[in-house]
Motif scaffolding. Structure first.
Motif, PDB file in Angstrom:
ATOM      1  N   ALA A  43       0.771  -1.049   0.123  1.00  0.00           N
ATOM      2  CA  ALA A  43      -0.008  -0.091   0.131  1.00  0.00           C
ATOM      3  C   ALA A  43       0.916   1.307   0.019  1.00  0.00           C
ATOM      4  CB  ALA A  43      -0.972  -0.127   1.168  1.00  0.00           C
ATOM      5  N   PRO A  44       0.417   2.312  -0.494  1.00  0.00           N
ATOM      6  CA  PRO A  44       1.323   3.454  -0.913  1.00  0.00           C
ATOM      7  C   PRO A  44       1.916   3.974   0.516  1.00  0.00           C
ATOM      8  CG  PRO A  44      -0.645   3.925  -2.178  1.00  0.00           C
ATOM      9  CD  PRO A  44      -0.894   2.472  -1.639  1.00  0.00           C
ATOM     10  N   GLU A  45       0.964   3.873   1.522  1.00  0.00           N
ATOM     11  CA  GLU A  45       1.356   4.595   2.776  1.00  0.00           C
ATOM     12  C   GLU A  45       2.518   3.539   3.702  1.00  0.00           C
ATOM     13  OE1 GLU A  45      -1.494   3.867   1.909  1.00  0.00           O
ATOM     14  OE2 GLU A  45      -2.479   2.990   3.772  1.00  0.00           O
ATOM     15  N   TYR A  46       2.664   2.165   3.358  1.00  0.00           N
ATOM     16  CA  TYR A  46       3.377   1.287   3.912  1.00  0.00           C
ATOM     17  C   TYR A  46       4.834   1.509   3.146  1.00  0.00           C
ATOM     18  CZ  TYR A  46      -0.187  -1.181   6.168  1.00  0.00           C
ATOM     19  OH  TYR A  46      -1.250  -1.615   6.980  1.00  0.00           O
ATOM     20  N   ARG A  47       4.740   1.706   1.703  1.00  0.00           N
ATOM     21  CA  ARG A  47       5.820   1.836   0.850  1.00  0.00           C
ATOM     22  C   ARG A  47       6.624   3.291   1.313  1.00  0.00           C
ATOM     23  NH1 ARG A  47       3.605   1.038  -3.765  1.00  0.00           N
ATOM     24  NH2 ARG A  47       3.002   2.876  -4.295  1.00  0.00           N
ATOM     25  N   GLU A  48       5.636   4.181   1.283  1.00  0.00           N
ATOM     26  CA  GLU A  48       6.403   5.674   1.812  1.00  0.00           C
ATOM     27  C   GLU A  48       6.848   5.473   3.036  1.00  0.00           C
ATOM     28  OE1 GLU A  48       3.702   9.413   1.640  1.00  0.00           O
ATOM     29  OE2 GLU A  48       3.654   8.833   3.638  1.00  0.00           O
ATOM     30  N   ALA A  49       6.440   4.896   4.126  1.00  0.00           N
ATOM     31  CA  ALA A  49       7.124   4.327   5.217  1.00  0.00           C
ATOM     32  C   ALA A  49       8.465   3.835   5.296  1.00  0.00           C
ATOM     33  CB  ALA A  49       6.206   4.105   6.561  1.00  0.00           C
ATOM     34  N   PHE A  50       8.371   2.836   4.598  1.00  0.00           N
ATOM     35  CA  PHE A  50       9.438   1.711   4.430  1.00  0.00           C
ATOM     36  C   PHE A  50      10.825   2.602   3.686  1.00  0.00           C
ATOM     37  CE2 PHE A  50      11.948  -1.428   1.875  1.00  0.00           C
ATOM     38  CZ  PHE A  50      12.335  -2.342   2.891  1.00  0.00           C
ATOM     39  N   LEU A  51      10.181   3.226   2.725  1.00  0.00           N
ATOM     40  CA  LEU A  51      11.525   4.042   1.936  1.00  0.00           C
ATOM     41  C   LEU A  51      12.022   4.841   2.869  1.00  0.00           C
ATOM     42  CD1 LEU A  51       9.754   4.230  -1.463  1.00  0.00           C
ATOM     43  CD2 LEU A  51      11.789   2.706  -0.725  1.00  0.00           C
ATOM     44  N   LEU A  52      11.136   5.889   3.561  1.00  0.00           N
ATOM     45  CA  LEU A  52      11.765   6.839   4.391  1.00  0.00           C
ATOM     46  C   LEU A  52      12.317   6.286   5.472  1.00  0.00           C
ATOM     47  CD1 LEU A  52       8.561   9.340   4.481  1.00  0.00           C
ATOM     48  CD2 LEU A  52      10.738   9.628   3.180  1.00  0.00           C
ATOM     49  N   LYS A  53      12.143   5.258   6.083  1.00  0.00           N
ATOM     50  CA  LYS A  53      12.898   4.680   7.282  1.00  0.00           C
ATOM     51  C   LYS A  53      14.120   4.138   6.867  1.00  0.00           C
ATOM     52  CE  LYS A  53      13.645   3.746  11.223  1.00  0.00           C
ATOM     53  NZ  LYS A  53      14.627   4.950  12.076  1.00  0.00           N
ATOM     54  N   HIS A  54      13.896   3.174   5.862  1.00  0.00           N
ATOM     55  CA  HIS A  54      15.170   2.358   5.678  1.00  0.00           C
ATOM     56  C   HIS A  54      15.819   2.557   4.384  1.00  0.00           C
ATOM     57  CE1 HIS A  54      14.269  -0.644   8.632  1.00  0.00           C
ATOM     58  NE2 HIS A  54      13.094  -1.001   8.070  1.00  0.00           N
ATOM     59  N   ILE A  55      15.506   3.402   3.558  1.00  0.00           N
ATOM     60  CA  ILE A  55      16.372   3.872   2.321  1.00  0.00           C
ATOM     61  C   ILE A  55      16.885   5.394   2.359  1.00  0.00           C
ATOM     62  CG2 ILE A  55      16.358   3.832  -0.159  1.00  0.00           C
ATOM     63  CD1 ILE A  55      15.590   1.266   1.032  1.00  0.00           C
ATOM     64  N   GLU A  56      16.059   6.218   2.961  1.00  0.00           N
ATOM     65  CA  GLU A  56      16.360   7.453   3.169  1.00  0.00           C
ATOM     66  C   GLU A  56      16.785   7.641   4.679  1.00  0.00           C
ATOM     67  OE1 GLU A  56      16.566   8.814   0.620  1.00  0.00           O
ATOM     68  OE2 GLU A  56      15.607   7.397  -0.450  1.00  0.00           O
TER      69      GLU A  56
END
Lengths: 144, 211, 189
Positions: free
Chosen positions: C137-150
């Motif tokens: 889901a977009p909000e899961y993807r957003e949170a995952f990217l901000l936390k783990h990638i960024e």
């Protein structure tokens, strides 16, 4: 292949963390759009932020689906269809734009689609002093 | 007699020089060869009369690009010469080329020369934008009298940018269904400030200064 | 705290460049765009799953950033502030793309039929990761990217997304679980 779930996440993270190279042309597109107007892109010519010089950049926008080429012609470019080709949106969508510097005055203009079809700007006043049977629009550039 | 001949000679000389100038304007090469000399001659007469020639060149080139017949192009340029001349008469000497071009558009839209003259007196700065806004309002369907009264009332105290915004507001209201006359008075009142605005040609109250 | 984004610069500071732009030196904005282009672009590419959409969202974010620069309260934190704009642009672009139906493969069968990613075949792995991300889901993807990638802290993420910290923690956890599940399914095929 993925015995441990945590390994999967680690691999995904490592993969996604690799640097991504973005087309450096984004820089010039941003600067061009900034010169084109202070408001988010809608239709019609938009005045750029106040400049020191008398000339201001205006962005012209037209929606022309299925067009292969669109030219902006008007009192500012000798109505020369070769002078100001408009640029399509990045993925070849229907939105075409051009940025033109204008000094204060009243200019009549129109869009020429595929070399033969004339479009007025629906977001600008219509030019009623049209003599040639095709629609034109007006942009007025103020000095104060 | 001698004086008269001298004057005639210098006028003729001016015309000849002007003809040479127009003939050399390569942009006019885009016109049909049968039309080009006629257009050049009309433009030369305008130049000799002290009128700006660039709007005339643009009008001719517009006709060429739009594929208009030669006689239509010549007629359009001639009408514009007449409008520019009338605008200059109304606006007086010292009028700039952009003012004349906007004035010609206002006249073509239906504003009378008296309105142009009043606008000139109402505003010390350039009146290119008030004239252009006037032309555009009339083109949008606002009755000439209402448009003229509103622009006259705003011209003395309103910046160009606000006049353009005023015009946009009027067009927006018309697009939303307001009768043009009502749209212009509503927008003018808003542009003028809270104290209200009498939309007669003589109304020129002072406007609160901008923050 | 531009450092919280892991961004380090040489040359003029963000604050200095922002002040120059505000003083009328539009050209100074080019330096800011060049500085953040690739870094912010990476987020947009992973978030939207489509490079052209990403570049458009990125361009839009830069333009909006310029136009609202007066509202950037802390010029030294320009990068973090711009991140917030980009996150919003990606949400809008993602919603638009979803309506168009041209983004994000939601075809689970297609994913499970996909060949297993082989370390030797980066392109396939790339594709698999992309499709796995797209299934979140977009909000899961957003949170995952901000936390783990960024590498953002949760308080920074909360500021950018407008979501609460506990909600964000939950989203990151769910994102991880779903990614693990997706890859386990792929493994079983």
């Amino acid at each position: 292949m993925f015995e441990h779930s945590e390994n999967v996440i680690e691999r995904i993270v490592a993969h996604l963390r690799r640097p991504v190279q973005i087309d450096p042309a984004v820089d010039s597109r941003v600067m061009e759009e900034i010169a084109g107007g202070p408001t988010p892109r809608v239709s019609g010519p938009h005045e750029a932020p106040p400049a020191e010089t008398a000339t201001r950049a205006f962005q012209f926008v037209v929606v022309a689906p299925r067009a292969a080429r669109v030219a902006l012609v008007g009192d500012f470019n000798d109505w020369d269809a070769a002078r100001t080709p408009m640029r399509p949106s990045q993925r070849g969508g229907p939105v075409w734009t051009a940025v033109v510097p204008l000094s204060p005055g009243r200019y009549r203009y129109a869009f020429l689609v595929d070399g033969s079809r004339w479009l007025a700007d629906p977001a600008a006043p219509a030019a009623r002093d049209d003599e040639f049977g095709t629609p034109s629009s007006v942009v007025t550039v103020g000095g104060s | 007699m001698h004086l008269l001949r001298t004057t005639s000679t210098s006028l003729l000389g001016a015309t000849l020089i002007a003809t040479a100038a127009a003939a050399q304007d390569q942009r006019l090469d885009r016109l049909d060869p049968s039309v080009r000399p006629l257009v050049a001659s009309v433009i030369d007469s305008a130049r000799a009369a002290g009128l700006p020639t660039e709007p005339l060149v643009q009008r001719a080139l517009e006709g060429a690009t739009k594929g208009a017949p030669g006689e239509v192009i010549v007629g359009a340029v001639q009408r514009l010469v007449a409008d520019l001349g009338e605008a200059r008469s109304a606006l007086g000497p010292g009028t700039t080329p952009p003012e004349l071009a906007a004035g010609a558009a206002a006249l073509r839209a239906g504003a009378g020369p008296a309105v142009l003259a009043k606008l000139r007196r109402a505003r010390s700065q350039t009146i290119t934008v008030p004239l252009a806004v006037l032309a555009d309002l009339v083109a949008s369907g606002v009755p000439v009298d209402s448009a003229a009264a509103a622009v006259l009332a705003l011209a003395s105290t309103t910046r160009d940018a606000d006049l353009v915004e005023f015009r946009r507001a009027v067009e927006r209201d018309i697009a939303l269904g307001a009768p043009p006359g009502m749209a212009v008075s509503t927008a003018a009142s808003a542009a003028y400030g809270a104290q209200g605005l009498q939309l007669d040609a003589g109304a020129r109250q002072s406007r609160p200064s901008r923050p | 705290m531009a450092q919280s984004l892991g961004i380090h610069h040489v040359g003029a500071s963000d604050g200095e460049l922002v002040r120059r732009v505000r003083a009328g030196d539009t050209g100074a904005y080019t330096a800011l765009v060049a500085r953040y282009r690739d870094r912010l672009g990476r987020y947009a590419v992973h978030m939207l799953g489509d490079r052209e959409d990403a570049e458009e969202a990125l361009q839009d974010a830069f333009v909006r950033g310029y136009r609202s620069l007066a509202r950037c309260d802390d010029p030294e934190r320009f990068g973090a502030w711009l991140y917030g704009i980009l996150v919003n642009r990606c949400r809008t672009a993602g919603a638009r793309a979803a309506r168009r139906g041209r983004l994000f493969v939601r075809d689970d069968a297609a994913l499970t039929r996909a060949p297993l990613p082989s370390p030797a075949e980066r392109a396939e792995w790339d594709d698999t990761v992309r499709r796995a991300l797209a299934r979140l889901a977009p909000e899961y993807r957003e949170a995952f990217l901000l936390k783990h990638i960024e590498d953002l802290e949760y308080d920074e993420m909360a500021r950018l997304t407008g979501a609460g910290i506990s909600a964000l923690k939950m989203r990151v956890k769910r994102a991880r679980e779903q990614l693990q599940l997706i890859f386990r399914e792929a493994e079983r095929v």
